[in-house]
Design an enzyme around this catalytic site. Structure first.
Site, PDB file in Angstrom:
ATOM      1  CD  GLU A 203      21.765  74.977  41.528  1.00 24.59           C
ATOM      2  OE1 GLU A 203      20.541  74.911  41.782  1.00 24.59           O
ATOM      3  OE2 GLU A 203      22.589  74.152  41.935  1.00 24.59           O
ATOM      4  CD  GLU A 212      15.353  70.916  48.168  1.00 25.76           C
ATOM      5  OE1 GLU A 212      16.300  71.724  48.063  1.00 25.76           O
ATOM      6  OE2 GLU A 212      15.515  69.696  48.168  1.00 25.76           O
TER       7      GLU A 212
END
Length: 445
Positions: A203, A212
């Site tokens: 995750e 990111e």
């Protein structure tokens, strides 16, 4: 079909590695964690520590998880060249127990993963699993409870490495869960044999999914450790867009910068700065809890671009993400102020029913909420006008996020409006989503 929503990353986006997986308090565990912490301190001493983002700074929500070490063993890492001080900043964030608590309190997010693991129990039985960026170790422990014979829990934050080891031990899972206190790129074949992993669970998502560079980490793990027929969970992601009308939003955001309209600040005229402030405002990723009725296309009808998270074998495949979407017919004439973006993650391969983690405006609220990208010029559109949205995302120079550019074209009128360039990690949190999870069932001193 499950429909569940998530919150931000479970662990450091660097795809880090967690604390040693030996028995409680063994010297090997302590030594490995201390070595990791010492290495970070040495890097900071060498390069000079960059200021850490305040945990109260909304931008830290998005920026906390990027940064990977460069390594001669990996082409991916040779290209990353991220600053060690910045890595330390993300590890610092994820090393805070209160921040981990916030993630665990995201009940919808955790239950989405649990639904996927429960649906895939036959696949997990006696399987070897890798959990990238394990954080508190919750996904690694759920994988063990689903029947995995071995779970490599990779976590680079020393405090979280210790926590994951402690929780695995106290829950009698230490023989199955092996916490590896390293960044993914520093994991060797002595730690995890090449091609030995059956299932990768991770995750590493961010605002608008990819803010990111978490997908690069998953692909790197697949390249090095996943066996040819292995499973990646989640396997599919959908990036969705819908135009929105919000006349008051631009005025509200402009009012944040009205200070710069001051023409007599101790005898100095500051007003020439106003256009620059507005330009900066238009280049921010606005994190917001968006009302579904403000969208011109309902979430259930919004067009989307599909990403196969299990397909690429080279992390550089994610350097650019470009797509074009045609907007369906709208119900009303409107002046479009911007584009709203969100994402869904699909756990295909788990069984007949596909668990879905949705961050849509009409789904249960998650800490990711939604993103708003403001257009440089509002665009009027009739219901039957043909609208084309072109999205381009490119890794930024620092290799820590993406720069997004959007173009909305009304093919009927020929008008074009644009959003960006916007660094996805440059977040202004207009509103903070509230995600309340379960309270402790018991307490101890």
């Amino acid at each position: 079909m499950f429909s569940v929503a998530l919150r931000p990353p479970m662990a450091a986006t660097t795809v880090a590695a967690a604390a040693a997986g030996a028995a409680a308090g063994t010297s090997a565990t302590v030594t490995a964690v201390e070595r990791s912490a010492s290495a970070s301190r040495r890097c900071l001493a060498t390069l000079g520590a960059a200021p850490l983002l305040s945990l109260s700074d909304p931008r830290s929500i998005s920026r906390r998880r990027s940064g990977n070490h460069s390594s001669s063993s990996s082409p991916f890492l040779q290209q990353q060249c991220r600053g060690f001080a910045r890595i330390d900043g993300y590890l610092h964030y994820y090393g805070k127990f209160k921040n981990q608590e916030g993630m665990l309190r995201d009940k919808v997010r955790v239950e989405a993963y649990k639904a996927a693991l429960d649906a895939a129990v036959p696949l997990f039985k006696d399987a070897t699993v890798m959990d990238i960026g394990t954080g508190s170790g919750i996904l690694a422990m759920l994988a063990a409870k689903a029947g995995a014979k071995k779970v490599y829990a990779v976590e680079a934050s020393p405090p979280m490495a210790r926590l994951a080891s402690r929780l695995a031990r106290s829950n009698k899972l230490l023989g199955v869960v092996q916490v590896i206190p390293k960044h993914l790129e520093d994991v060797t074949e002595e730690d995890v044999p090449a091609g030995s992993v059956d299932i990768i669970v991770s995750e590493l998502f961010s605002h608008f999914l990819v803010g990111e560079l978490g997908l690069q980490a998953v692909t790197e793990a697949k390249r090095r450790f996943l066996q040819p027929e292995g499973l990646v969970l989640p396997a599919i992601a959908q990036m969705k867009l819908s135009p929105f009308k919000d006349k008051g939003l631009m005025g509200e955001l402009r009012s944040r910068h009205k200070f710069w309209l001051n023409s007599d600040y101790y005898g100095i005229d500051l007003s020439p700065a106003w256009p620059l402030a507005e330009e900066q405002m238009l280049r921010e990723n606005i994190l917001d809890v968006v009302a579904p009725d403000s969208l011109l296309i309902p979430p259930s009808e919004a067009p989307y671009h599909t990403l196969d998270l299990s397909e690429p074998s080279d992390p550089t495949a994610w350097r650019h993400i470009n797509f074009q979407l045609t907007m369906p017919r709208r119900e009303r004439t409107a002046v479009i102020d911007g584009i709203c973006g969100w994402w869904d993650a699909l756990f295909t391969g788990c069984g007949e029913e596909v668990p879905i983690l949705s961050t849509a405006p009409d789904a249960p609220t998650t800490v990711w909420a939604q993103c708003r990208f403001l257009l440089d010029k509002p665009m009027r559109a009739e219901p039957d006008d043909t609208l084309i949205a072109m999205c381009e995302m490119k890794e930024n120079k620092a290799k820590e996020s993406y720069v997004l550019r959007l173009e909305l074209k009304n093919k009927t009128t020929g008008r074009v409006s644009r959003a960006g360039p916007i660094e996805l990690s440059d977040v202004f949190a207009r509103s903070f989503p509230k995600v309340d999870g379960p309270e402790p069932s018991s307490s101890s001193a």
